[in-house]
Design an enzyme around this catalytic site. Structure first.
Site, PDB file in Angstrom:
ATOM      1  N   GLY A  93      10.797  17.513   7.548  1.00  0.00           N
ATOM      2  CA  GLY A  93      10.132  16.731   7.925  1.00  0.00           C
ATOM      3  C   GLY A  93       8.635  16.918   7.241  1.00  0.00           C
ATOM      4  O   GLY A  93       8.530  17.681   6.112  1.00  0.00           O
ATOM      5  N   GLY A  94       7.571  16.503   8.071  1.00  0.00           N
ATOM      6  CA  GLY A  94       6.273  16.316   7.072  1.00  0.00           C
ATOM      7  C   GLY A  94       5.914  17.820   7.111  1.00  0.00           C
ATOM      8  O   GLY A  94       4.944  18.189   6.074  1.00  0.00           O
ATOM      9  N   VAL A 100      14.118  22.380   8.092  1.00  0.00           N
ATOM     10  CA  VAL A 100      14.675  23.198   9.027  1.00  0.00           C
ATOM     11  C   VAL A 100      15.834  23.777   8.429  1.00  0.00           C
ATOM     12  O   VAL A 100      16.611  22.839   7.792  1.00  0.00           O
ATOM     13  CB  VAL A 100      15.078  22.449  10.380  1.00  0.00           C
ATOM     14  CG1 VAL A 100      15.919  23.271  11.141  1.00  0.00           C
ATOM     15  CG2 VAL A 100      13.822  22.067  11.150  1.00  0.00           C
ATOM     16  N   LYS A 105      12.604  27.226  10.942  1.00  0.00           N
ATOM     17  CA  LYS A 105      11.871  26.198  10.442  1.00  0.00           C
ATOM     18  C   LYS A 105      10.982  26.757   9.585  1.00  0.00           C
ATOM     19  O   LYS A 105      10.108  27.780   9.873  1.00  0.00           O
ATOM     20  CB  LYS A 105      11.022  25.461  11.732  1.00  0.00           C
ATOM     21  CG  LYS A 105      10.261  24.310  11.215  1.00  0.00           C
ATOM     22  CD  LYS A 105       9.525  23.569  12.770  1.00  0.00           C
ATOM     23  CE  LYS A 105       8.939  22.392  11.995  1.00  0.00           C
ATOM     24  NZ  LYS A 105       8.103  21.828  13.188  1.00  0.00           N
ATOM     25  N   ASP A 113       4.717  14.167  21.409  1.00  0.00           N
ATOM     26  CA  ASP A 113       5.568  13.568  20.434  1.00  0.00           C
ATOM     27  C   ASP A 113       7.125  13.557  20.906  1.00  0.00           C
ATOM     28  O   ASP A 113       8.109  13.964  20.455  1.00  0.00           O
ATOM     29  CB  ASP A 113       5.644  14.292  19.046  1.00  0.00           C
ATOM     30  CG  ASP A 113       6.085  13.583  17.757  1.00  0.00           C
ATOM     31  OD1 ASP A 113       6.045  12.359  17.937  1.00  0.00           O
ATOM     32  OD2 ASP A 113       6.566  14.464  16.826  1.00  0.00           O
TER      33      ASP A 113
END
Length: 405
Positions: free
Chosen positions: A18-19, A23, A38, A127
């Site tokens: 992800g940004g 993970v 993560k 989110d």
């Protein structure tokens, strides 16, 4: 096998990116099981602060996937959570498209239950989207989801990390008031739940802006294939006006349970939805009981040749030649340069012993002659006379020269 954090968490293989980081599937050496880790690189203070906020959440609920622990190593930090093998709701929609209404009702009930636990802690998720709702690999059994990724979560009353005119979230799943810069609140999360529900029922990502336009003239009719009881609940979640929306996750869940009771029975000929294991096999060197240490190469059998020693560096002295075997001739001594004096031979042992014997016997004259015979002889008279004459002449010349001064 892989990088280890704090001597406990060993990274095995990446499972999502992800940004904010990646993970990984990791092995917990203390708890002896695989977990999700993560990993965040400390790129800037804002990202690190979001990480601190996320790892500080401790929400214990069967439908919430919150961080369990954390560790740091050099320029990277990580937090850990349970490993979910079934992928996300995005994977399920990609595999099956529109899902059966009863199946969607079960998923929504679990999602609202988890969100109610998050809101009870005073936290706004901010989110809600299919990619952040993870599943256990339950096969064709009852699905089990957990709400994850609290990277943008914020406790009500905490300072925001963005300016008032900006919003955070995934485009297409953000409530209209959030796009206008309103303070984060619980109804904004419920709007995201409504869009996820519509996504599951129609199999396509909803157009949030088009929905806002449609609801401006009242609640539109149910989309094709969506049962009316479920649509009433979904419409109450995606009302553009937050005051007309469900105010709490608990209230929305009660309405959902009532709507599910009104749904027709499941079609027995309908293929069941199967939640596959999306992680796949463990990488090489790993087993269900954890990463295995690299075995040492087997020792070769039988005698082994002794390796040559490494050649020393720099100039080396020339080794002496090996001594030849057997008796060797004595080498001649080196001939000295220039004229050499003629060596006088020593008197022989026989001559000396005869002279000594004569000296002990005979008359006195004979003994004297014998002693003289044993002495070395001087130069002959023909040499001695000229030498003496020359010496007298030199003496006379020298004496004369002294008298003239």
């Amino acid at each position: 096998m892989g990088e280890r954090f704090a001597g406990r968490y060993e990274l095995v293989d990446p499972i999502a990116r992800g940004g904010a980081g990646a993970v990984w599937r990791a092995w917990d050496h203390r708890r002896q099981r695989y977990i999700a880790a993560k990993v965040l690189r400390q790129t800037d203070a804002t990202a690190l602060l979001r990480f601190v906020r996320e790892q500080a959440l401790r929400i214990d609920h069967p439908h919430v996937l919150a961080p369990a622990s954390w560790a740091a190593d050099d320029d990277k930090v990580l937090f850990t959570m349970d490993l979910m093998r079934g992928g996300s709701l995005a994977h399920v929609i990609g595999d099956y498209g529109p899902l059966p209404s009863h199946f969607v009702g079960t998923l929504l009930d679990q999602l609202l239950a988890g969100l109610a636990a998050v809101h009870a802690e005073g936290v706004v998720h901010r989110d809600i989207k299919p990619a952040n709702i993870l599943l256990q690999a339950t096969g064709t059994g009852r699905p089990h989801l957990r709400l994850s990724d609290f990277g943008l979560a914020l406790r009500k009353g905490e300072p925001r990390l963005t300016e008032t005119d900006y919003f955070l979230g995934t485009p297409g799943f953000v409530a209209p008031e959030q796009r206008l810069g309103a303070e984060p609140d619980f109804p904004a999360d419920l709007y995201g739940v409504g869009l996820v529900a519509l996504y599951l029922l129609v199999g396509e990502k909803p157009d949030a802006e088009a929905l806002t336009t449609e609801f401006a003239h009242g609640t539109p009719g149910a989309p094709p294939g969506v049962p009316a009881p479920l649509w009433e609940v979904v419409a109450g979640l995606i009302q553009p006006d937050p005051q007309a929306r469900f105010r709490t996750a608990t209230g929305a869940r009660k309405a959902l349970l009532a709507a599910v009771e009104l749904l027709p029975g499941a079609d027995p000929d309908e293929d069941p939805v199967e939640i596959f294991d999306q992680l796949g096999a463990l990488p090489r060197g790993c087993t269900p009981s954890g990463p295995q240490p690299t075995p040492a190469p087997p020792a070769p059998s039988g005698p082994q040749p002794t390796p040559d020693p490494p050649a020393p560096s720099g100039p080396q002295p020339t080794p002496d030649p090996p001594a030849p075997s057997g008796p060797q001739p004595t080498p001649d001594p080196p001939t000295p340069s220039g004229p050499q004096p003629t060596p006088v031979p020593p008197p022989s042992a026989t001559h000396a012993s005869a002279s000594q014997a004569a000296a002990r016997q005979g008359t006195p004259a004979e003994r004297s002659a014998a002693r003289d015979a044993g002495r070395p002889q001087g130069p002959p008279a023909k040499i001695t006379a000229p030498v003496l004459l020359l010496a007298l002449i030199c003496f006379a010349v020298g004496f004369w020269a002294l008298t003239q001064t």
